[in-house]
Design a protein around this motif. Structure first.
Motif, PDB file in Angstrom:
ATOM      1  N   GLY A 147     -11.411   5.834  -9.576  1.00  0.00           N
ATOM      2  CA  GLY A 147     -10.485   6.508  -8.710  1.00  0.00           C
ATOM      3  C   GLY A 147      -9.782   7.470  -9.678  1.00  0.00           C
ATOM      4  N   ARG A 148      -9.272   6.823 -10.803  1.00  0.00           N
ATOM      5  CA  ARG A 148      -8.390   7.813 -11.740  1.00  0.00           C
ATOM      6  C   ARG A 148      -9.644   8.927 -12.262  1.00  0.00           C
ATOM      7  N   GLN A 149     -10.571   8.673 -12.517  1.00  0.00           N
ATOM      8  CA  GLN A 149     -11.771   9.770 -12.910  1.00  0.00           C
ATOM      9  C   GLN A 149     -11.548  10.813 -11.882  1.00  0.00           C
ATOM     10  N   GLN A 150     -11.809  10.255 -10.677  1.00  0.00           N
ATOM     11  CA  GLN A 150     -11.825  11.312  -9.573  1.00  0.00           C
ATOM     12  C   GLN A 150     -10.590  12.081  -9.333  1.00  0.00           C
ATOM     13  N   VAL A 151      -9.516  11.471  -9.744  1.00  0.00           N
ATOM     14  CA  VAL A 151      -8.188  12.331  -9.701  1.00  0.00           C
ATOM     15  C   VAL A 151      -8.316  13.495 -10.588  1.00  0.00           C
ATOM     16  N   ALA A 200       0.662  -1.208   0.104  1.00  0.00           N
ATOM     17  CA  ALA A 200       0.080   0.086  -0.137  1.00  0.00           C
ATOM     18  C   ALA A 200       0.812   1.221  -0.071  1.00  0.00           C
ATOM     19  N   ALA A 201       2.098   1.121   0.746  1.00  0.00           N
ATOM     20  CA  ALA A 201       2.752   2.327   0.688  1.00  0.00           C
ATOM     21  C   ALA A 201       3.445   2.795  -0.607  1.00  0.00           C
ATOM     22  N   VAL A 202       3.511   1.827  -1.640  1.00  0.00           N
ATOM     23  CA  VAL A 202       4.246   2.087  -2.855  1.00  0.00           C
ATOM     24  C   VAL A 202       3.427   2.041  -4.178  1.00  0.00           C
ATOM     25  N   ALA A 203       2.651   0.733  -4.234  1.00  0.00           N
ATOM     26  CA  ALA A 203       1.490   0.431  -5.255  1.00  0.00           C
ATOM     27  C   ALA A 203       0.559   1.227  -4.988  1.00  0.00           C
ATOM     28  N   GLY A 204      -0.066   1.457  -3.881  1.00  0.00           N
ATOM     29  CA  GLY A 204      -1.270   2.150  -3.217  1.00  0.00           C
ATOM     30  C   GLY A 204      -0.840   3.589  -3.137  1.00  0.00           C
ATOM     31  N   MET A 205       0.473   3.837  -3.186  1.00  0.00           N
ATOM     32  CA  MET A 205       0.959   5.531  -3.006  1.00  0.00           C
ATOM     33  C   MET A 205       0.615   6.166  -1.733  1.00  0.00           C
ATOM     34  N   SER A 206       0.301   5.231  -0.685  1.00  0.00           N
ATOM     35  CA  SER A 206      -0.161   5.893   0.552  1.00  0.00           C
ATOM     36  C   SER A 206       0.905   7.241   1.153  1.00  0.00           C
ATOM     37  N   GLY A 207       2.367   6.868   0.557  1.00  0.00           N
ATOM     38  CA  GLY A 207       3.069   7.802   0.631  1.00  0.00           C
ATOM     39  C   GLY A 207       3.795   8.457   1.730  1.00  0.00           C
ATOM     40  N   GLU A 246      -2.398   0.910  -7.770  1.00  0.00           N
ATOM     41  CA  GLU A 246      -3.685   0.502  -7.474  1.00  0.00           C
ATOM     42  C   GLU A 246      -4.359   1.287  -6.556  1.00  0.00           C
ATOM     43  N   ALA A 247      -5.669   1.088  -6.338  1.00  0.00           N
ATOM     44  CA  ALA A 247      -6.356   1.822  -5.337  1.00  0.00           C
ATOM     45  C   ALA A 247      -5.756   1.639  -4.071  1.00  0.00           C
ATOM     46  N   MET A 307      -7.767   6.822  -4.012  1.00  0.00           N
ATOM     47  CA  MET A 307      -6.673   6.729  -5.080  1.00  0.00           C
ATOM     48  C   MET A 307      -5.823   7.927  -4.911  1.00  0.00           C
ATOM     49  N   PHE A 308      -4.776   7.751  -4.581  1.00  0.00           N
ATOM     50  CA  PHE A 308      -3.694   8.972  -4.246  1.00  0.00           C
ATOM     51  C   PHE A 308      -3.018   9.321  -5.734  1.00  0.00           C
ATOM     52  N   PHE A 309      -2.535  10.573  -5.640  1.00  0.00           N
ATOM     53  CA  PHE A 309      -2.024  10.908  -6.927  1.00  0.00           C
ATOM     54  C   PHE A 309      -1.053  11.969  -6.445  1.00  0.00           C
TER      55      PHE A 309
END
Length: 456
Positions: A294-298, A65-72, A323-324, A207-209
């Motif tokens: 999620g990508r649409q919301q981004v 989640a930290a990388v694939a999910g980009m919780s960051g 991923e989300a 969905m992080f961005f």
């Protein structure tokens, strides 16, 4: 709520008693399933204690989640307070070891204000490289692009797993298995009990961005030092959404400066079904809907930031999560369970294997709920990592045994590092002492972790 199957029409358990007619890939001492924070910690610690270790991971990199999910962010290191104006770190052990290694690479920001506490933002590529180095140096055999599809059982005793990749299907037999999948994937396939949120209701995915080409000076003057958005931004989001010009389902958003120049990491989206229903992200159909929506919301939130927030006029979306971001799916039914009141009361334990100062951060429904633990922390019991029945398996990560709101505090990254540390320590003790996980004393695991640098 016990969930024998998370959604109708799909069979997720592939339980095989005895030896299947499949090639043997390896016979080892410790198998770690999942390469997120918990899995990296577990595999590294077990290998450094001299055990033969394989880590299997479905992606081509570690991070979960930290990388694939980009919780960051690495959340959960610092106390929350209404009186302190500087970070007070209370979680160490493997969490501090990874934090320090990542910082030395230049992949970590200084602590940033997050409400009443602090957090740090990391560079996802450097996170992967830090994990690669730790695992390689420890002698872990890593198998990327590999998924667990079944389990080998001897009654209630887990003997190994079936894995699948583009090379085909094969078997890995292991003395001990650490389920660090986040979703209790091995536990579920073994047929052991688990729960699924609050009577089937789980926290919203997101969905992080990352947003590039930001004038950080202008942004900082407007936004302020707190990474949680100020009331004026909440009001602006609500007005924009009500106007019909934007679709912005979440009005309280979080934005973090990153290690990269002129870049922000944004946690803004709230993912539910297009019809408003809760998404069950174990179901691939719902997971797919979360990804696309999620990508649409981004794009909607990025457009709002560009139009409305100073410093963002010339910004653009750098990327989204692979991923989300998933906050919750299955939680095991364990020998012990972290209760909601344990969190609120900041309960300490003789068998506690991890400190948690992070608030209850519940993303469910229309807005997040925050319950702060001021100038204090609680401890997670060892038994929350051990399934109530079965042998040779322990979990690490957000699938630990916890009630719904308790998990909303206990699931964050710093703690996942320490759950992996605890699971590996227990696996080594279990093998060396020829003792089941359930018969180990949590106090002994705690003592060993203390000698290994955890502040307990």
């Amino acid at each position: 709520m016990e969930q024998p199957a998370p959604f109708p029409g799909w069979r997720i358990d592939n339980r095989i008693d005895g030896d299947p007619a499949l090639p043997s890939l390896a016979e080892i001492e410790v198998l770690v399933v999942g390469g997120g924070a918990a899995g990296v910690a577990a595999a590294t610690v077990a290998a450094e204690k001299g055990k033969s270790v394989i880590l299997v991971e479905r992606y081509g990199f570690c991070g979960g989640a930290a990388v694939a999910g980009m919780s960051g962010t690495i959340c959960g290191l610092y106390l929350a307070s209404e009186t302190r104006n500087r970070p007070a770190q209370v979680v160490f052990g493997f969490a501090e070891r990874f934090r320090s290694a990542l910082a030395k690479r230049g992949g970590l920001t200084k602590p940033q204000i997050y409400g009443k506490t602090f957090t740090v933002t990391h560079d996802p590529l450097m996170w992967r490289e830090t994990a690669d180095r730790l695992l390689e140096d420890a002698g872990v055999r890593v198998l990327f692009h590999t998924a667990v599809t079944g389990v080998l059982m001897d009654g209630q005793v887990l003997r190994g797993v079936i894995v699948e990749s583009n090379a085909g299907r094969s078997v890995i037999r292991a003395k001990r298995i650490i389920d660090a999948s986040g979703d209790a994937a091995v536990v579920a396939r073994a047929g052991y009990r688990y729960t699924f949120g609050d009577k089937g209701k789980i926290q919203n995915p997101t969905m992080f961005f990352r947003l590039g080409n930001v004038d950080l000076d202008a942004f900082g003057v407007y936004w302020g030092a707190d990474t949680i958005c100020p009331p004026k931004v909440v009001e602006a989001i609500e007005a924009a959404d009500h106007s019909g010009a934007y679709r912005l389902p979440r009005n309280k958003i979080w934005i973090f400066p990153t290690t990269r120049p002129n870049e922000l990491m944004v946690n803004a989206t709230r993912l539910s079904g297009r019809d408003g229903r809760m998404l069950n992200v174990i179901d691939p159909a719902d997971f797919t809907e979360a990804e696309i929506f999620g990508r649409q919301q981004v794009r909607e939130y990025a457009r709002f930031l560009t139009d409305m927030i100073p410093g963002c006029a010339d910004s653009f979306v750098v990327d989204t999560g692979v991923e989300a971001g998933i906050r919750q799916t299955r939680s095991i039914v364990g020998k012990a369970t972290l209760r909601n009141e344990d969190v609120v009361d900041c309960r300490k334990r003789d068998d506690g294997i991890c400190r948690v100062p992070w608030p209850i951060e519940l993303h469910s429904g229309d807005k997040p709920k925050l319950h702060w633990l001021l100038d204090d922390y609680y401890e997670v019991p060892y038994g929350a990592l051990v399934p109530e029945i079965g042998e040779n398996i322990i979990v690490a990560g957000r699938c630990l045994s916890a009630e719904h709101e308790a998990l909303a505090s206990a699931r964050v990254t710093a703690q996942c590092f320490e759950y992996g540390h605890a699971a590996a320590t227990a696996a080594v003790m279990s093998i060396d002492q020829v003792t089941p996980f359930s018969d180990l004393r949590g106090e002994d695991v705690r003592e060993a972790m203390t000698h290994q640098g955890s502040a307990l």
